[in-house]
Design a protein around this motif. Structure first.
Motif, PDB file in Angstrom:
ATOM      1  N   VAL A   5      29.076  35.310  69.875  1.00  0.00           N
ATOM      2  CA  VAL A   5      29.347  34.135  70.688  1.00  0.00           C
ATOM      3  C   VAL A   5      28.059  33.323  70.711  1.00  0.00           C
ATOM      4  O   VAL A   5      27.016  33.812  71.146  1.00  0.00           O
ATOM      5  N   LEU A   6      28.149  32.101  70.199  1.00  0.00           N
ATOM      6  CA  LEU A   6      26.989  31.223  70.128  1.00  0.00           C
ATOM      7  C   LEU A   6      26.995  30.283  71.320  1.00  0.00           C
ATOM      8  O   LEU A   6      28.004  29.625  71.594  1.00  0.00           O
ATOM      9  N   GLY A   7      25.870  30.205  72.017  1.00  0.00           N
ATOM     10  CA  GLY A   7      25.766  29.299  73.151  1.00  0.00           C
ATOM     11  C   GLY A   7      24.530  29.596  73.966  1.00  0.00           C
ATOM     12  O   GLY A   7      24.008  30.704  73.944  1.00  0.00           O
ATOM     13  N   ALA A   8      24.089  28.587  74.687  1.00  0.00           N
ATOM     14  CA  ALA A   8      22.834  28.675  75.423  1.00  0.00           C
ATOM     15  C   ALA A   8      22.950  29.350  76.783  1.00  0.00           C
ATOM     16  O   ALA A   8      21.998  29.373  77.539  1.00  0.00           O
ATOM     17  N   GLY A   9      24.101  29.901  77.101  1.00  0.00           N
ATOM     18  CA  GLY A   9      24.233  30.611  78.369  1.00  0.00           C
ATOM     19  C   GLY A   9      25.019  29.860  79.422  1.00  0.00           C
ATOM     20  O   GLY A   9      24.979  30.218  80.595  1.00  0.00           O
ATOM     21  N   CYS A  10      25.769  28.848  79.021  1.00  0.00           N
ATOM     22  CA  CYS A  10      26.571  28.080  79.976  1.00  0.00           C
ATOM     23  C   CYS A  10      27.729  28.932  80.506  1.00  0.00           C
ATOM     24  O   CYS A  10      28.012  30.017  79.981  1.00  0.00           O
ATOM     25  N   ARG A  40      18.045  27.696  67.039  1.00  0.00           N
ATOM     26  CA  ARG A  40      17.877  27.649  65.578  1.00  0.00           C
ATOM     27  C   ARG A  40      18.982  28.428  64.882  1.00  0.00           C
ATOM     28  O   ARG A  40      19.509  27.995  63.862  1.00  0.00           O
ATOM     29  N   GLN A  41      19.306  29.590  65.429  1.00  0.00           N
ATOM     30  CA  GLN A  41      20.383  30.393  64.847  1.00  0.00           C
ATOM     31  C   GLN A  41      21.732  29.684  64.995  1.00  0.00           C
ATOM     32  O   GLN A  41      22.545  29.677  64.069  1.00  0.00           O
ATOM     33  N   ILE A  42      21.960  29.091  66.163  1.00  0.00           N
ATOM     34  CA  ILE A  42      23.220  28.390  66.414  1.00  0.00           C
ATOM     35  C   ILE A  42      23.387  27.229  65.431  1.00  0.00           C
ATOM     36  O   ILE A  42      24.433  27.089  64.790  1.00  0.00           O
ATOM     37  N   VAL A  43      22.348  26.418  65.285  1.00  0.00           N
ATOM     38  CA  VAL A  43      22.396  25.292  64.358  1.00  0.00           C
ATOM     39  C   VAL A  43      22.541  25.787  62.922  1.00  0.00           C
ATOM     40  O   VAL A  43      23.189  25.143  62.089  1.00  0.00           O
ATOM     41  N   GLY A  44      21.990  26.953  62.629  1.00  0.00           N
ATOM     42  CA  GLY A  44      22.117  27.546  61.302  1.00  0.00           C
ATOM     43  C   GLY A  44      23.564  27.810  60.905  1.00  0.00           C
ATOM     44  O   GLY A  44      23.898  27.843  59.717  1.00  0.00           O
ATOM     45  N   TYR A  45      24.426  27.974  61.885  1.00  0.00           N
ATOM     46  CA  TYR A  45      25.857  28.136  61.620  1.00  0.00           C
ATOM     47  C   TYR A  45      26.562  26.785  61.513  1.00  0.00           C
ATOM     48  O   TYR A  45      27.771  26.733  61.312  1.00  0.00           O
ATOM     49  N   GLY A  46      25.814  25.691  61.689  1.00  0.00           N
ATOM     50  CA  GLY A  46      26.416  24.366  61.631  1.00  0.00           C
ATOM     51  C   GLY A  46      27.161  23.996  62.901  1.00  0.00           C
ATOM     52  O   GLY A  46      28.003  23.103  62.896  1.00  0.00           O
ATOM     53  N   VAL A  47      26.835  24.671  63.981  1.00  0.00           N
ATOM     54  CA  VAL A  47      27.532  24.458  65.253  1.00  0.00           C
ATOM     55  C   VAL A  47      26.767  23.466  66.110  1.00  0.00           C
ATOM     56  O   VAL A  47      25.575  23.626  66.333  1.00  0.00           O
ATOM     57  N   MET A  48      27.484  22.450  66.593  1.00  0.00           N
ATOM     58  CA  MET A  48      26.882  21.470  67.490  1.00  0.00           C
ATOM     59  C   MET A  48      27.532  21.510  68.874  1.00  0.00           C
ATOM     60  O   MET A  48      27.034  20.906  69.805  1.00  0.00           O
ATOM     61  N   ALA A  49      28.674  22.184  68.990  1.00  0.00           N
ATOM     62  CA  ALA A  49      29.391  22.282  70.264  1.00  0.00           C
ATOM     63  C   ALA A  49      29.606  23.755  70.585  1.00  0.00           C
ATOM     64  O   ALA A  49      30.112  24.506  69.763  1.00  0.00           O
ATOM     65  N   THR A  50      29.187  24.148  71.779  1.00  0.00           N
ATOM     66  CA  THR A  50      29.336  25.537  72.194  1.00  0.00           C
ATOM     67  C   THR A  50      30.298  25.622  73.373  1.00  0.00           C
ATOM     68  O   THR A  50      30.534  24.623  74.049  1.00  0.00           O
ATOM     69  N   PRO A  51      30.867  26.788  73.639  1.00  0.00           N
ATOM     70  CA  PRO A  51      30.652  28.032  72.916  1.00  0.00           C
ATOM     71  C   PRO A  51      31.316  28.005  71.547  1.00  0.00           C
ATOM     72  O   PRO A  51      32.289  27.297  71.333  1.00  0.00           O
ATOM     73  N   ALA A  52      30.754  28.791  70.652  1.00  0.00           N
ATOM     74  CA  ALA A  52      31.338  28.974  69.331  1.00  0.00           C
ATOM     75  C   ALA A  52      31.476  30.465  69.085  1.00  0.00           C
ATOM     76  O   ALA A  52      30.732  31.266  69.650  1.00  0.00           O
ATOM     77  N   VAL A  53      32.433  30.825  68.245  1.00  0.00           N
ATOM     78  CA  VAL A  53      32.695  32.231  67.960  1.00  0.00           C
ATOM     79  C   VAL A  53      32.581  32.453  66.456  1.00  0.00           C
ATOM     80  O   VAL A  53      33.128  31.675  65.666  1.00  0.00           O
TER      81      VAL A  53
END
Length: 79
Positions: A5-10, A40-53
């Motif tokens: 789960v990608l996200g900054a903790g929201c 950096r890891q989140i952006v590495g997946y090409g994700v700009m909107a979180t949460p992402a799975v």
């Protein structure tokens, strides 16, 4: 099976982690839920909107909390 789960903790990120763990437990599917908060890891997946799975190193969902049905589908794919 590992699900990231990608996200900054929201709140939605925490809800997504809890939802995946709950659905997996109810379905009797062993799963390791990994929380990725490093931007950096989140952006590495090409994700700009979180949460992402991420399942199998592929982004399968982004920008909202997934539905229970979506989570169950991911778990069944991993069989």
């Amino acid at each position: 099976m590992q699900i990231k789960v990608l996200g900054a903790g929201c709140a939605n990120c925490r809800t997504t982690v809890d939802l995946i763990a709950t659905v997996a437990a109810e379905a009797g599917k062993p799963v390791e839920v990994v929380k990725v908060e490093d931007m950096r890891q989140i952006v590495g997946y090409g994700v700009m909107a979180t949460p992402a799975v991420v399942v199998g190193e592929k982004v399968v969902h982004k920008g909202s909390v997934p539905s229970r049905a979506q989570v169950l589908g991911w778990l069944q794919q991993g069989e």
